[in-house]
Scaffold this motif. Structure first.
Motif, mmCIF file in Angstrom:
data_model
loop_
_atom_site.group_PDB
_atom_site.id
_atom_site.type_symbol
_atom_site.label_atom_id
_atom_site.label_comp_id
_atom_site.label_asym_id
_atom_site.label_seq_id
_atom_site.Cartn_x
_atom_site.Cartn_y
_atom_site.Cartn_z
ATOM 1 N N SER A 143 0.949 -1.409 0.065
ATOM 2 C CA SER A 143 0.325 0.104 0.039
ATOM 3 C C SER A 143 1.146 1.321 -0.669
ATOM 4 C CB SER A 143 -1.098 -0.233 0.804
ATOM 5 O OG SER A 143 -1.754 -0.903 1.146
ATOM 6 N N GLN A 172 -0.754 6.391 -5.455
ATOM 7 C CA GLN A 172 -1.412 7.810 -5.218
ATOM 8 C C GLN A 172 -1.648 8.613 -6.494
ATOM 9 O OE1 GLN A 172 0.465 8.952 -1.960
ATOM 10 N NE2 GLN A 172 -1.096 7.523 -0.529
ATOM 11 N N VAL A 195 -5.067 4.391 -7.373
ATOM 12 C CA VAL A 195 -5.554 5.062 -5.898
ATOM 13 C C VAL A 195 -5.354 6.503 -6.577
ATOM 14 C CG1 VAL A 195 -5.466 3.413 -4.547
ATOM 15 C CG2 VAL A 195 -4.253 5.278 -4.490
ATOM 16 N N GLY A 197 -6.031 8.548 -3.326
ATOM 17 C CA GLY A 197 -4.638 8.615 -2.299
ATOM 18 C C GLY A 197 -5.982 9.331 -0.868
ATOM 19 N N ALA A 198 -5.566 8.279 -0.275
ATOM 20 C CA ALA A 198 -5.880 8.869 1.010
ATOM 21 C C ALA A 198 -5.847 9.403 2.354
ATOM 22 C CB ALA A 198 -6.749 7.099 2.251
ATOM 23 N N TYR A 199 -4.807 10.224 2.115
ATOM 24 C CA TYR A 199 -4.534 10.647 3.535
ATOM 25 C C TYR A 199 -4.298 11.927 2.781
ATOM 26 C CZ TYR A 199 -1.685 6.546 4.489
ATOM 27 O OH TYR A 199 -2.052 5.289 4.870
ATOM 28 N N THR A 235 -10.727 2.472 -7.900
ATOM 29 C CA THR A 235 -11.372 3.331 -7.735
ATOM 30 C C THR A 235 -12.955 2.906 -7.413
ATOM 31 O OG1 THR A 235 -11.926 6.167 -8.201
ATOM 32 C CG2 THR A 235 -11.670 4.005 -9.979
ATOM 33 N N HIS A 236 -13.544 4.176 -6.211
ATOM 34 C CA HIS A 236 -15.309 3.705 -6.512
ATOM 35 C C HIS A 236 -15.634 4.918 -7.627
ATOM 36 C CE1 HIS A 236 -13.544 2.481 -2.548
ATOM 37 N NE2 HIS A 236 -13.919 1.662 -2.824
ATOM 38 N N MET A 259 -12.253 -2.256 -5.736
ATOM 39 C CA MET A 259 -12.966 -1.775 -4.756
ATOM 40 C C MET A 259 -12.719 -2.208 -3.732
ATOM 41 S SD MET A 259 -16.165 -1.215 -7.468
ATOM 42 C CE MET A 259 -16.672 -0.038 -6.379
ATOM 43 N N ARG A 264 -19.365 0.524 -2.458
ATOM 44 C CA ARG A 264 -19.879 0.496 -4.064
ATOM 45 C C ARG A 264 -20.452 -0.824 -3.994
ATOM 46 N NH1 ARG A 264 -21.153 5.191 -7.638
ATOM 47 N NH2 ARG A 264 -23.031 4.268 -7.560
ATOM 48 N N TYR A 281 -11.223 -5.687 -2.700
ATOM 49 C CA TYR A 281 -9.964 -5.187 -1.211
ATOM 50 C C TYR A 281 -10.809 -5.726 0.476
ATOM 51 C CZ TYR A 281 -5.638 -3.353 0.453
ATOM 52 O OH TYR A 281 -4.741 -2.741 1.763
ATOM 53 N N GLU A 298 -13.659 10.280 3.713
ATOM 54 C CA GLU A 298 -13.411 10.055 1.567
ATOM 55 C C GLU A 298 -14.768 10.398 1.853
ATOM 56 O OE1 GLU A 298 -11.423 6.966 0.908
ATOM 57 O OE2 GLU A 298 -13.033 5.781 1.856
ATOM 58 N N TYR A 299 -16.015 10.211 2.606
ATOM 59 C CA TYR A 299 -17.235 10.358 1.960
ATOM 60 C C TYR A 299 -18.653 10.649 2.920
ATOM 61 C CZ TYR A 299 -21.411 9.504 -0.849
ATOM 62 O OH TYR A 299 -22.872 9.560 -1.536
ATOM 63 N N ASN A 302 -21.157 8.498 4.355
ATOM 64 C CA ASN A 302 -21.201 7.318 5.647
ATOM 65 C C ASN A 302 -22.182 7.883 6.432
ATOM 66 O OD1 ASN A 302 -20.776 6.031 3.158
ATOM 67 N ND2 ASN A 302 -18.846 5.937 3.273
HETATM 68 P P1 FDA Z 1 -13.782 9.885 -4.124
HETATM 69 O O1 FDA Z 1 -13.417 9.931 -3.439
HETATM 70 O O2 FDA Z 1 -13.831 10.797 -5.405
HETATM 71 O O3 FDA Z 1 -14.998 8.967 -4.211
HETATM 72 C C1 FDA Z 1 -16.020 8.912 -5.680
HETATM 73 C C2 FDA Z 1 -17.005 8.775 -5.271
HETATM 74 O O4 FDA Z 1 -17.245 7.310 -4.735
HETATM 75 C C3 FDA Z 1 -17.576 9.306 -4.208
HETATM 76 O O5 FDA Z 1 -18.465 10.347 -5.036
HETATM 77 C C4 FDA Z 1 -18.927 7.552 -3.712
HETATM 78 O O6 FDA Z 1 -19.712 8.080 -4.698
HETATM 79 C C5 FDA Z 1 -18.000 7.182 -4.043
HETATM 80 N N1 FDA Z 1 -17.023 6.867 -3.359
HETATM 81 C C6 FDA Z 1 -15.580 7.625 -2.256
HETATM 82 N N2 FDA Z 1 -15.755 6.685 -1.587
HETATM 83 C C7 FDA Z 1 -16.339 5.683 -0.477
HETATM 84 C C8 FDA Z 1 -16.856 5.516 0.367
HETATM 85 N N3 FDA Z 1 -15.471 5.458 1.073
HETATM 86 N N4 FDA Z 1 -18.134 5.230 0.900
HETATM 87 C C9 FDA Z 1 -19.508 5.381 -0.094
HETATM 88 N N5 FDA Z 1 -18.921 5.323 -1.243
HETATM 89 C C10 FDA Z 1 -17.699 6.084 -1.750
HETATM 90 N N6 FDA Z 1 -5.103 4.626 -0.722
HETATM 91 C C11 FDA Z 1 -4.188 5.265 -0.327
HETATM 92 O O7 FDA Z 1 -3.716 6.629 0.118
HETATM 93 N N7 FDA Z 1 -3.035 4.539 -0.280
HETATM 94 C C12 FDA Z 1 -3.410 3.005 -0.669
HETATM 95 O O8 FDA Z 1 -2.665 2.075 -0.241
HETATM 96 C C13 FDA Z 1 -4.621 2.620 -1.621
HETATM 97 N N8 FDA Z 1 -4.984 1.040 -1.399
HETATM 98 C C14 FDA Z 1 -6.044 1.354 -1.897
HETATM 99 C C15 FDA Z 1 -6.869 0.138 -2.502
HETATM 100 C C16 FDA Z 1 -8.106 -0.468 -2.955
HETATM 101 C C17 FDA Z 1 -8.004 -1.222 -3.593
HETATM 102 C C18 FDA Z 1 -9.126 0.631 -3.365
HETATM 103 C C19 FDA Z 1 -10.107 1.013 -4.012
HETATM 104 C C20 FDA Z 1 -8.397 1.989 -2.615
HETATM 105 C C21 FDA Z 1 -7.160 2.309 -2.206
HETATM 106 N N9 FDA Z 1 -6.670 3.551 -1.030
HETATM 107 C C22 FDA Z 1 -5.753 3.963 -1.052
HETATM 108 C C23 FDA Z 1 -7.778 4.748 -0.996
HETATM 109 C C24 FDA Z 1 -8.038 5.663 -1.943
HETATM 110 O O9 FDA Z 1 -6.524 6.421 -1.915
HETATM 111 C C25 FDA Z 1 -8.784 6.506 -2.044
HETATM 112 O O10 FDA Z 1 -8.839 7.552 -0.937
HETATM 113 C C26 FDA Z 1 -10.886 6.184 -2.361
HETATM 114 O O11 FDA Z 1 -10.649 4.762 -3.150
HETATM 115 C C27 FDA Z 1 -11.381 6.741 -1.936
HETATM 116 O O12 FDA Z 1 -11.439 7.337 -3.486
HETATM 117 P P2 FDA Z 1 -11.982 7.469 -5.138
HETATM 118 O O13 FDA Z 1 -11.121 6.744 -6.155
HETATM 119 O O14 FDA Z 1 -13.428 6.007 -4.973
HETATM 120 O O15 FDA Z 1 -12.619 8.763 -5.201
#
Ligand code: FDA
Length: 323
Positions: A143, A172, A195, A197-199, A235-236, A259, A264, A281, A298-299, A302
């Motif tokens: 990760s 990221q 991805v 990016g979650a941070y 991504t979602h 995902m 989702r 995942y 991030e959402y 929730n």
């Molecule tokens: P974004 O956050 O823009 O969301 C787009 C849409 O998706 C939202 O409008 C909503 O509809 C839906 N959505 C997103 N998150 C949701 C939630 N929590 N609940 C409900 N709906 C939601 N990050 C990182 O920094 N290091 C890592 O190693 C990883 N590893 C990783 C593995 C896998 C398999 C996934 C899918 C994600 C990660 N992440 C990650 C997390 C990633 O960086 C990111 O924070 C999340 O995927 C949310 O971003 P989206 O791409 O979904 O887009």
């Protein structure tokens, strides 16, 4: 509606900053009531606290036609014994998944297996795990953590990937540096997971959620596939997925959608029935607190689901929502 959104965003911002405060985490862990309530909310995104929970949910999803990734949650381990315990747990997970012979991968943070103590320790542990995983042809996935660790993580990954092709790396899209990092990986054969990016990062190092981030994301997927990598589009975001399909990126050999468990599921189900390979995942472990905070922050809507799950007397079962 507008007020709701503002309130949700404020709550999510507050959550991002409390998530990293260790005294708040310790308070939650010491309060049986709070711990129990938040754990119920966490079960929307985490399969449970034990390996069996993760394996069982994984088996049920595999039976429904999904590939799976499993993570034993943990990061920022600063104690050598705890790193060793994490390596033992991940080894046991590799062995259990290997015995099942299913299409599965094991993911983890390098800071869970030694990066905070010494990059050499993280490297040695990674190599041990990769050798074990290779015995049953299992794929390992690293990760990506905060930008302060990106350089070290990539360094350890590159060294290890030159010996073990069964290791993949997460990049990221929100970091400005990522296109260059990806280009520098052209000699490493492993799978790349993209991805957003979650941070929380400053504008100097990262692009906030926006159309330009989405476009950058798609460019990275195209660049990685063009360089011959197998790519997980993690991504979602329906707009990104729709655009990736339109650009033909998901039909390139080695491309997969990935995902997070509990997020989702209806979209994952729809994409799977349309014939796209979908990987879910899953996570398990006691360290679910930070993971829960990330998923809510991030959402923000929730938050409502979390409250509803806390009030519900039934155990949440996200697997049921996957078709
Ligand atoms: P974004 O956050 O823009 O969301 C787009 C849409 O998706 C939202 O409008 C909503 O509809 C839906 N959505 C997103 N998150 C949701 C939630 N929590 N609940 C409900 N709906 C939601 N990050 C990182 O920094 N290091 C890592 O190693 C990883 N590893 C990783 C593995 C896998 C398999 C996934 C899918 C994600 C990660 N992440 C990650 C997390 C990633 O960086 C990111 O924070 C999340 O995927 C949310 O971003 P989206 O791409 O979904 O887009």
């Amino acid at each position: 509606m507008h007020d709701n959104k503002e309130w949700e965003q404020q709550a999510a911002d507050a959550l991002k900053s409390v998530a990293r405060r260790m005294e708040i985490k310790a308070y939650v862990e010491q309060s049986p009531l709070l711990y129990g309530l938040l754990k119920k909310a966490a079960l929307q995104y985490v399969t449970g606290e034990s390996r069996i929970d993760g394996l069982e949910a994984g088996q049920r999803l595999t039976a429904k036609g999904y590939a799976i990734s499993l993570e034993y949650i943990g990061e920022n381990t600063v104690n050598a014994e705890e790193c060793e315990a994490a390596v033992l747990e991940i080894t046991a997970l590799i062995d259990d998944l290997g015995k099942q012979g299913e299409s599965a991968r094991v993911s983890f943070d390098l800071s869970h297996i030694g990066l905070m103590l010494d990059t050499g320790l993280a490297y040695t542990n990674l190599i041990k795990l990769a050798a074990r995983a290779l015995e049953t042809e299992l794929e390992l996935f690293i990760s990506m953590e905060e930008s302060a660790k990106t350089e070290q993580i990539l360094e350890v990954y590159k060294r290890a990937a030159s010996r073990y092709p069964n290791i993949g790396i997460t990049l990221q899209a929100h970091l400005h540096r990522t296109p260059d990092d990806l280009a520098a990986l052209s000699a490493s054969p492993g799978r790349i997971r993209i991805v957003k990016g979650a941070y929380q990062e400053s504008d100097e190092v990262a692009i906030p959620r926006s159309e330009s981030l989405n476009e950058g994301y798609l460019q990275l997927v195209g660049q990685a596939l063009g360089d011959g990598h197998r790519v997980s589009v993690a991504t979602h975001d329906e707009r990104i997925i729709r655009e990736a399909i339109q650009r033909g990126l998901l039909t390139v050999h080695g491309a997969k959608l990935e995902m997070l468990y509990g997020i989702r599921p209806e979209l994952g189900s729809k994409l799977k029935s349309a014939g796209y390979p979908v990987q879910i995942y899953l996570t398990y472990g006691h360290e679910w607190y930070l993971y829960l905070c990330h998923r809510i922050a991030e959402y923000p809507p929730n938050l409502y689901r979390a409250v509803a799950n806390m009030a519900d007397s039934q155990r949440v079962d996200p697997v049921e929502a996957y078709e």
